[in-house]
Design a protein around this motif. Structure first.
Motif, short mmCIF file in Angstrom:
data_model
loop_
_atom_site.label_atom_id
_atom_site.label_comp_id
_atom_site.label_asym_id
_atom_site.label_seq_id
_atom_site.Cartn_x
_atom_site.Cartn_y
_atom_site.Cartn_z
N PHE A 102 30.05 14.96 13.74
CA PHE A 102 29.15 16.04 14.13
C PHE A 102 29.66 17.43 13.78
CE2 PHE A 102 28.78 12.72 17.55
CZ PHE A 102 27.65 12.12 17.03
N GLY A 103 30.93 17.57 13.42
CA GLY A 103 31.48 18.88 13.13
C GLY A 103 31.87 19.61 14.40
N ILE A 104 30.88 20.00 15.19
CA ILE A 104 31.10 20.69 16.47
C ILE A 104 30.82 19.71 17.60
CG2 ILE A 104 30.38 22.60 17.94
CD1 ILE A 104 29.56 24.12 15.45
N VAL A 105 31.77 19.58 18.51
CA VAL A 105 31.61 18.69 19.65
C VAL A 105 31.24 19.53 20.87
CG1 VAL A 105 32.73 16.99 21.13
CG2 VAL A 105 33.29 17.08 18.70
N SER A 106 30.02 19.38 21.34
CA SER A 106 29.51 20.14 22.48
C SER A 106 28.55 19.27 23.27
CB SER A 106 28.81 21.42 22.02
OG SER A 106 27.66 21.10 21.24
N VAL A 107 28.14 19.78 24.43
CA VAL A 107 27.20 19.03 25.26
C VAL A 107 25.88 18.82 24.52
CG1 VAL A 107 25.89 19.07 27.41
CG2 VAL A 107 28.24 19.92 27.37
N VAL A 108 25.40 19.85 23.84
CA VAL A 108 24.13 19.74 23.11
C VAL A 108 24.25 18.71 21.99
CG1 VAL A 108 22.47 21.01 21.70
CG2 VAL A 108 23.53 22.11 23.68
N THR A 109 25.37 18.73 21.28
CA THR A 109 25.56 17.79 20.18
C THR A 109 25.56 16.35 20.68
OG1 THR A 109 26.87 19.43 18.99
CG2 THR A 109 27.05 17.16 18.27
N LEU A 110 26.27 16.10 21.77
CA LEU A 110 26.34 14.73 22.29
C LEU A 110 25.00 14.26 22.83
CD1 LEU A 110 29.82 14.60 24.08
CD2 LEU A 110 29.24 14.21 21.69
N LYS A 111 24.26 15.14 23.50
CA LYS A 111 22.96 14.74 24.04
C LYS A 111 21.93 14.53 22.92
CE LYS A 111 23.39 16.74 28.67
NZ LYS A 111 22.81 17.69 29.66
N ASP A 112 22.00 15.34 21.87
CA ASP A 112 21.07 15.16 20.76
C ASP A 112 21.37 13.91 19.95
OD1 ASP A 112 19.79 17.45 21.51
OD2 ASP A 112 20.71 18.73 19.98
N ASN A 113 22.61 13.45 19.99
CA ASN A 113 23.01 12.27 19.23
C ASN A 113 23.57 11.20 20.16
OD1 ASN A 113 22.90 13.37 16.22
ND2 ASN A 113 23.91 14.94 17.45
N PHE A 114 22.88 11.01 21.27
CA PHE A 114 23.36 10.08 22.30
C PHE A 114 23.52 8.67 21.73
CE2 PHE A 114 22.49 6.88 25.54
CZ PHE A 114 23.41 7.21 26.51
N ASP A 115 22.56 8.22 20.92
CA ASP A 115 22.62 6.86 20.39
C ASP A 115 23.83 6.66 19.49
OD1 ASP A 115 21.53 8.69 18.66
OD2 ASP A 115 20.22 7.24 17.67
N ILE A 116 24.14 7.67 18.68
CA ILE A 116 25.29 7.56 17.78
C ILE A 116 26.60 7.56 18.56
CG2 ILE A 116 26.50 8.67 15.86
CD1 ILE A 116 23.85 9.78 14.93
N VAL A 117 26.70 8.42 19.58
CA VAL A 117 27.91 8.47 20.40
C VAL A 117 28.13 7.14 21.10
CG1 VAL A 117 29.06 9.62 22.32
CG2 VAL A 117 27.70 10.96 20.72
N TYR A 118 27.06 6.55 21.61
CA TYR A 118 27.20 5.28 22.31
C TYR A 118 27.62 4.17 21.34
CZ TYR A 118 26.31 1.64 25.74
OH TYR A 118 26.47 0.60 26.61
N GLN A 119 27.07 4.18 20.13
CA GLN A 119 27.49 3.19 19.13
C GLN A 119 28.96 3.36 18.78
OE1 GLN A 119 24.67 2.41 15.74
NE2 GLN A 119 23.47 4.00 16.75
N LEU A 120 29.40 4.61 18.62
CA LEU A 120 30.81 4.86 18.31
C LEU A 120 31.70 4.37 19.45
CD1 LEU A 120 30.59 8.45 16.78
CD2 LEU A 120 31.09 6.33 15.56
N LEU A 121 31.27 4.58 20.67
CA LEU A 121 32.05 4.14 21.82
C LEU A 121 32.16 2.62 21.85
CD1 LEU A 121 33.56 4.95 24.36
CD2 LEU A 121 31.39 5.00 25.59
N GLU A 122 31.07 1.93 21.53
CA GLU A 122 31.09 0.48 21.54
C GLU A 122 31.94 -0.08 20.41
OE1 GLU A 122 29.59 -1.77 23.74
OE2 GLU A 122 29.44 0.07 24.92
#
Length: 446
Positions: A102-122
């Motif tokens: 994402f380049g910049i890690v922020s609350v907005v970035t994580l919420k806008d890309n929630f599905d990608i963050v969850y996939q990365l976590l899994e």
């Protein structure tokens, strides 16, 4: 030894996303969140909370390891006899993956890309809590980046021009026999670049004697090579490297036998090696010489004090972005300073030779801060900062140490030099580039 799970909290302490915690009670992550929020609320100042917080409300011993990024808290919970360093190593790797995506890690970035963050976590943490896939090259084929997803959604069919050619060719994360490198990589221009970055960390006593100074280095690489290149990197003086840690692509037997780095590089950016500089055995002391000197004349009085600081470079090279930080204490109210360089005054506001600023409150602590900045510090001459500060209390308590940071382009403390880079298994010619740069962080006591 495993990690119980990962939790990401917003600046208000509310969870944004967390791993499943399937083998733990539902209240398990909530207790760790509450323990961290209570510790943050009770902290006397921001940044003074222990990085590892013990949670005693459970029958088994557990703790939460946390780091702050972009105002958020990344929390890894552990239990039993798990080493907290494992949790911090995973947190650093996961945060680096988020920066890569994402380049910049922020609350907005994580919420806008929630599905990608969850996939990365899994993909990075399995159900048992063991780190799984943390290589960016492998993850990029398993979890699509936001830009690739946009192209896919904008395409009418999988064969549309917007779909990456690697997907059309069937190259995936597990089609290559090398875990860290994609299969079928092709470039019109083949090149590999190396950045040798060294950082000095030292402490100087009040009498000017170096108490400790160490240099830690790393070799950052950026590879854009076609096929499966097999590289061998040799140095003219590899004996200056000790306590080495290598990327998984490096063949350890080759390094042990010949002090040469033999590897098939990943695609893109990666850290090839990390090391600590070992001074020559002929040196009388093991400390690395500090590249500058500081003379501090301090006069403490009632409701403030005066000072005169003189900085001098010991190098022929030009030092850039030098910064001296002086914590004046919680009750400091103002400061007045005058700058001079090589005996000629440059004014109280500053010029190209330097500038100073006073901040009554910082994010790290509530102490007032005096900051002295010099953009370019030449090898000849001295830089002088004279001034005074006032305090609301009769007996002010400033920090008895200065924090100095600097950068030195095209310079290496260890004088590490690359001898040659050989390419095998491929017939094309490649461009090779090596760049040196150094930086330092010194605590100078008075």
């Amino acid at each position: 030894m495993a990690i119980d799970g990962l939790i990401i909290l917003d600046p208000a302490g509310r969870p944004i996303i967390q791993s499943s915690y399937t083998t733990y009670p539902a209240a398990y992550p909530l207790l760790h969140i509450e323990a961290l929020n209570n510790a943050l609320a009770k902290a006397p100042r921001e940044g003074s909370v222990d990085p590892v917080i013990y949670v005693g409300e459970l029958s088994c011993s557990s703790a939460c390891c946390h780091v702050e990024v972009g105002g958020m808290r990344f929390v890894a919970t552990i239990s039993g006899d798990v080493d907290p360093l494992i949790a911090f190593a995973f947190l650093d790797a996961f945060i680096e993956i988020l920066h890569d995506y994402f380049g910049i890690v922020s609350v907005v970035t994580l919420k806008d890309n929630f599905d990608i963050v969850y996939q990365l976590l899994e993909e990075t943490l399995d159900s048992s809590g063991h780190p799984l896939t943390t290589s960016p090259n492998a993850l990029s084929d398993i979890v699509l980046s936001p830009s690739l997803i946009s192209k896919l959604l904008a395409s009418v069919s999988p064969a549309a021009p917007g779909v990456p050619s690697a997907r059309q060719g069937g190259y995936g994360a597990f089609t290559s026999p090398i875990p860290w490198r994609k299969a079928g990589v092709r470039h019109n221009h083949n090149e590999i670049l190396f950045d040798v970055v060294e950082e000095m960390r030292g402490i100087v006593g009040k009498n000017g004697t170096t108490l400790v100074s160490n240099v830690f280095g790393k070799i950052e690489s950026n590879a854009k090579l076609s096929g499966t290149p097999d590289l061998t990197l040799t140095f003219t003086n590899p004996n200056v490297m000790t306590e080495c840690a290598f990327h998984p692509c490096v063949r350890l037997q080759k390094w042990t036998r010949d002090n040469a780095l033999s590897f098939v590089p990943p695609e893109g950016r990666f850290v090839l090696a990390e090391y600590q500089y070992r001074p020559p055995q002929s040196a009388l002391i093991s400390n690395v010489p500090i590249p500058l000197s500081l003379k501090a004349n301090m006069d403490m009085g009632e409701f403030g004090g005066t000072f005169a600081l003189t900085l001098t470079s010991r190098l022929i090279k030009v030092m850039e972005n030098l910064e001296l930080i002086f914590y004046l204490g919680e009750d400091a109210t103002s400061a007045q300073c005058t700058l001079s360089s090589a005996g000629s005054s440059v004014g109280s506001v500053g010029s190209a030779d330097g500038s100073w600023s006073f901040n009554s409150r910082t994010k790290v602590c509530f102490a007032a801060t005096l900051r002295w900045e010099i953009l370019n510090m030449r090898s000849s001459g001295s830089w002088i900062l004279r001034g005074s500060w006032t305090s609301k209390v009769k007996a002010p308590r400033p920090a008895h140490a200065f924090q100095i940071r600097f950068e030195i382009p095209s310079y290496s403390f260890s004088s590490l030099k690359v001898d040659q880079l050989r390419l095998s298994s491929e017939t094309y010619k490649m461009y090779k580039g090596v760049r040196m740069r150094s930086k330092g962080s010194i605590e100078w006591r008075w």
